[in-house]
Design an enzyme around this catalytic site. Structure first.
Site, short mmCIF file in Angstrom:
data_model
loop_
_atom_site.label_atom_id
_atom_site.label_comp_id
_atom_site.label_asym_id
_atom_site.label_seq_id
_atom_site.Cartn_x
_atom_site.Cartn_y
_atom_site.Cartn_z
N ARG A 1 0.82 -1.21 0.00
CA ARG A 1 0.00 0.00 0.00
C ARG A 1 0.85 1.26 0.00
NH1 ARG A 1 -4.07 -2.84 4.15
NH2 ARG A 1 -5.84 -3.17 2.77
N ALA B 1 -4.50 -10.67 12.09
CA ALA B 1 -5.31 -11.03 13.25
C ALA B 1 -6.69 -11.55 12.88
CB ALA B 1 -5.45 -9.83 14.19
N ASP C 1 -14.65 -5.50 15.04
CA ASP C 1 -13.61 -5.09 14.09
C ASP C 1 -13.59 -3.57 13.92
OD1 ASP C 1 -11.49 -5.31 12.30
OD2 ASP C 1 -12.77 -5.59 10.57
N LYS D 1 -12.87 3.30 12.16
CA LYS D 1 -13.99 2.56 11.59
C LYS D 1 -15.31 2.84 12.29
CE LYS D 1 -11.83 -1.58 9.57
NZ LYS D 1 -11.83 -3.06 9.60
N TRP E 1 -8.95 2.18 5.13
CA TRP E 1 -7.53 2.53 5.20
C TRP E 1 -7.16 3.66 4.25
CZ3 TRP E 1 -4.08 2.44 1.17
CH2 TRP E 1 -4.48 1.77 0.01
N CYS F 1 -10.36 -11.70 -2.03
CA CYS F 1 -9.79 -11.33 -3.33
C CYS F 1 -10.79 -11.49 -4.47
CB CYS F 1 -8.55 -12.18 -3.63
SG CYS F 1 -7.18 -11.91 -2.50
N HIS F 2 -11.53 -12.59 -4.48
CA HIS F 2 -12.40 -12.92 -5.60
C HIS F 2 -13.83 -12.40 -5.43
CE1 HIS F 2 -9.45 -15.41 -7.71
NE2 HIS F 2 -9.09 -15.87 -6.53
N MET G 1 -1.59 -15.94 -6.77
CA MET G 1 -2.62 -16.89 -6.36
C MET G 1 -2.00 -17.90 -5.41
SD MET G 1 -5.59 -18.23 -6.34
CE MET G 1 -6.10 -19.78 -5.59
#
Length: 700
Positions: free
Chosen positions: A142, A203, A326, A353, A414, A631-632, A671
């Site tokens: 990032r 975590a 979270d 958040k 973020w 990811c997907h 992947m």
């Protein structure tokens, strides 16, 4: 003191002012090169460079440059562009002495001439191949850092690497974690006082304790480490802070790891030589499982101040005691001096958040004010006397499911906000969603963490669109940190919007998921300029001078967590391979033109051999949600960070599927390998994806 001495001291101060803020005490290294490095990173530096993720120590994402301003931004045009390879391109670039640096994919570092866009060098640490299981829940870099002629990148597998900024050759490499630790790095390192500091993540997927480590910027020697949550008391405590924190935990908490990772936010306060750490959520999220439902669990979801030279604890402010949702405190923390109630206060500001904007005294950690910048239904308010939230009934889901706002995605993710020293406003990329939490059937006796770095929170959470919200699920919010009131608000498309930059030219820059890169009047919110990038623009932009001219640079493409809620983004047809990942650099009177974007048309695979098997598909969906969704995309609807598996020919062949998951055929492309999945698991996962492909064909 003699007059001659005062004269000589004043001359010395004048010379030193070229490099440092004042003639008073400085915490930066004393060599001319080190002091010059610190001068670039000071909050009052010229703006010619953008040497850190937030430009300066104070992480304001603000530049004082005014050559591009509210009067001439309409003449801003593309100076040059550069196409990038598939993979993560949601990264914060930096610019020093006319050279632009950034990392794409998995810490693939580039150096370009900022005026022409000419590629000078690249450095590839081959992070996917080295990551093993660490590859499973991260997306790559990032951001990067600069100090004294070196570029610093942190890799998914845990290395911190110093690179010669002139040649692109590695200078040193330090492993920041154990080789088999279930941790990874995706956040940017920070440079300060001749040191580099880095945290880590994981975590949500494993039983780990958070920590940060500081290294010597020249040699890579470890200088200190600060743990953010306590370990097993039987092993002793690393310092008095951990002994103190342990009193706020219950049960055999150490067996669950604890969490508190510093995966993103780190700010250096040069005035007090203090590092501020933004710590993450609990591991697991569910307080009843993690700590027998007892205790505040320090230092989860906190801002923790430590001595920058030694790592010794100074103070903390906990945003969410006994964290259960979270609601981590890992969003960027920005420093400023504000006039509050007739008094000049040194503050740290953050919009985490949980939806409240916090202003905190950065000298002692005392809360000054906190007010919601989005719709907040989990708490009534923040009690200013205690600093603690006044929680709504059943918000800890002790009496059954509960729905509230904001969500684990965050009221602010973020992607950084900005604070303008000229307008004195903060600009927040805000998100408006709701979530339902439910832990029925989950108890300390029957909960066991899923192996292999799989998402596992010990509670179910389902993010949804609030009723009546329409398409306005996010906004660019201008916030006055003194009055704690909104100055203006601009709705932005859907749920994820870009990082923000403010400038001395009375401008605020931000990109959007719909492919527009916009500039707004910093005081009114009026849109003054827009550029159609042909791809999502969510990376944080920067501005700097090269050859005497001001440039603005941003990267395009959807990566990291921006594709998690794929169903919401499907309308934009963001293809993994087709989307235009680019570096875009703008200047006044720029005349470059982008080629027409490649058109992506989603086409689910035709599967002549498909036979429905709901039980198998349901088992496969559970595997998918634990290991593949980040990811997907949710419901197997991808939105850019990875391919849409409903359209992948690999799901038609059990052999191809086994080669990818079991043998790691595509590790080099990011992947990960899942060799622990049995043939039956792979069959179930494949059945779920084939089912989703079939359902997509029927729905067309």
């Amino acid at each position: 003191m003699t007059k001659d001495y005062r004269y000589r001291r004043n001359i010395a101060c004048l010379i030193a002012a070229i490099f440092v803020v004042s003639c008073g005490a400085t915490n930066d290294s004393s060599s001319p090169q080190e002091t010059a490095s610190a001068a670039k990173l000071r909050d009052n530096s010229s703006g010619d460079d953008w040497p850190g993720f937030g430009r300066t120590y104070g992480e304001q994402h603000y530049s004082p440059l005014q050559d591009v301003n509210d009067g001439n931004v309409g003449k801003l045009g593309l100076a040059w562009s550069m196409d990038l390879e598939p993979g993560n391109s949601v990264t914060g670039p930096i610019a020093v002495d006319g050279i632009l640096y950034f990392a794409s994919r998995y810490s693939l570092v580039h150096a370009l001439d900022a005026q022409s866009g000419k590629l000078l060098w690249t450095y590839d640490p081959k992070a996917p191949e080295a990551s093993g299981q660490k590859l499973r829940q991260g997306w790559g870099s990032r951001g990067i850092a600069w100090w004294n002629g070196k570029i610093y990148t942190a890799t998914q597998d845990g290395r911190l690497i110093a690179i010669d900024a002139r040649t692109g050759k590695p200078v040193w490499s330090a492993m920041t974690m154990g080789a088999d630790d279930p941790r990874f790095i995706s956040g940017p390192p920070r440079a300060f006082d001749g040191k580099i500091i880095i945290g880590n993540a994981g975590a949500d997927e494993a039983a780990i304790r958070g920590y940060v480590t500081a290294y010597d910027a020249e040699t890579g020697k470890q200088l200190w480490r600060f743990w953010t949550v306590p370990g097993n008391p039987a092993d002793g405590f690393e310092n008095p802070a951990m002994e103190m924190a342990a009193k706020t935990w219950a049960g055999e908490y150490w067996k669950h790891g604890g969490g508190g990772t510093v995966w993103n936010a780190i700010t250096y306060d040069a005035d007090t030589d203090t590092i501020l750490l933004g710590t993450g959520n609990g591991s697991p999220w569910n307080h009843k499982i993690r700590s027998a439902g007892q205790g505040d669990n320090l230092f989860l979801c906190s801002i923790v101040a430590v001595d920058a030279k030694t790592g010794a604890y100074k103070w903390h402010y906990q945003i969410n005691p006994g964290e259960s949702w979270d609601f981590n405190a890992a969003m960027d923390m920005q420093l400023a001096d504000l006039d509050i109630a007739g008094q000049r206060r040194k503050v740290v500001m953050t919009a985490p958040k949980n939806g409240f904007f916090y202003v905190i005294d950065r000298t002692n950690g005392k809360l000054i004010s906190a007010e919601p910048f989005v719709k907040v239904t989990w708490a009534k308010r923040i009690d200013l006397a205690t600093g603690r939230p006044v929680e709504m009934p059943n918000i800890r889901y002790e009496k059954g499911p509960v729905t509230f706002s904001p969500t684990p995605i965050g009221a602010h993710s973020w992607l950084p906000m900005a604070f303008s020293e000229s307008s004195r406003l903060a600009y927040i990329p805000a998100i408006e969603l709701e979530v339902t939490f439910d832990d029925r059937g989950i108890t300390p006796a029957n909960w066991k963490r899923k192996p292999g770095m799989a998402l596992d929170y010990a509670v179910s959470s389902a993010v949804s669109v609030p009723k009546g919200a329409g398409d306005s699920l996010s906004a660019l919010v201008a916030w006055d940190p003194v009055t704690q009131k909104q100055a203006w608000r601009v709705p932005t498309p859907l749920h994820f919007n870009g990082g923000v930059m403010a400038t001395g030219g009375n401008l605020v820059f931000q990109g959007q998921m719909d492919g527009l890169f916009n500039a707004y009047d910093a005081r009114s919110g009026k849109r003054l300029w827009s550029f159609a990038a042909g791809a999502p623009v969510i990376a944080p932009p920067i501005t700097y001078r090269a050859g005497g001219q001001q440039y603005v640079t941003v990267l395009t493409g959807n990566g990291t967590s921006g594709g998690f809620l794929g169903p919401l983004l499907a309308r934009y047809n963001i293809g993994y391979r087709e989307q235009a990942r680019r570096v875009l650099t703008f200047a006044i009177d720029g005349k470059a033109v982008l080629p027409a974007p490649a058109k992506y048309v989603f086409a689910p695979v035709e599967d002549a051999d498909y036979r429905a098997d709901r039980a198998s598909a349901d088992r496969g969906q559970a595997i998918y949600n634990a290991r593949c969704v980040v990811c997907h995309g949710g419901e197997a609807i991808a939105a850019g960070p990875a391919p849409d598996l409903r359209a992948s020919g690999a799901i038609l062949s059990p052999d191809a599927f086994a080669a990818i998951l079991g043998e790691g055929m595509l590790v080099g492309q990011g992947m990960p390998r899942f060799s622990e999945l049995s043939p039956g698991d792979r069959d179930d996962l494949r059945q779920y994806l084939r089912t989703r492909a079939k359902e997509s064909i029927v729905a067309r």
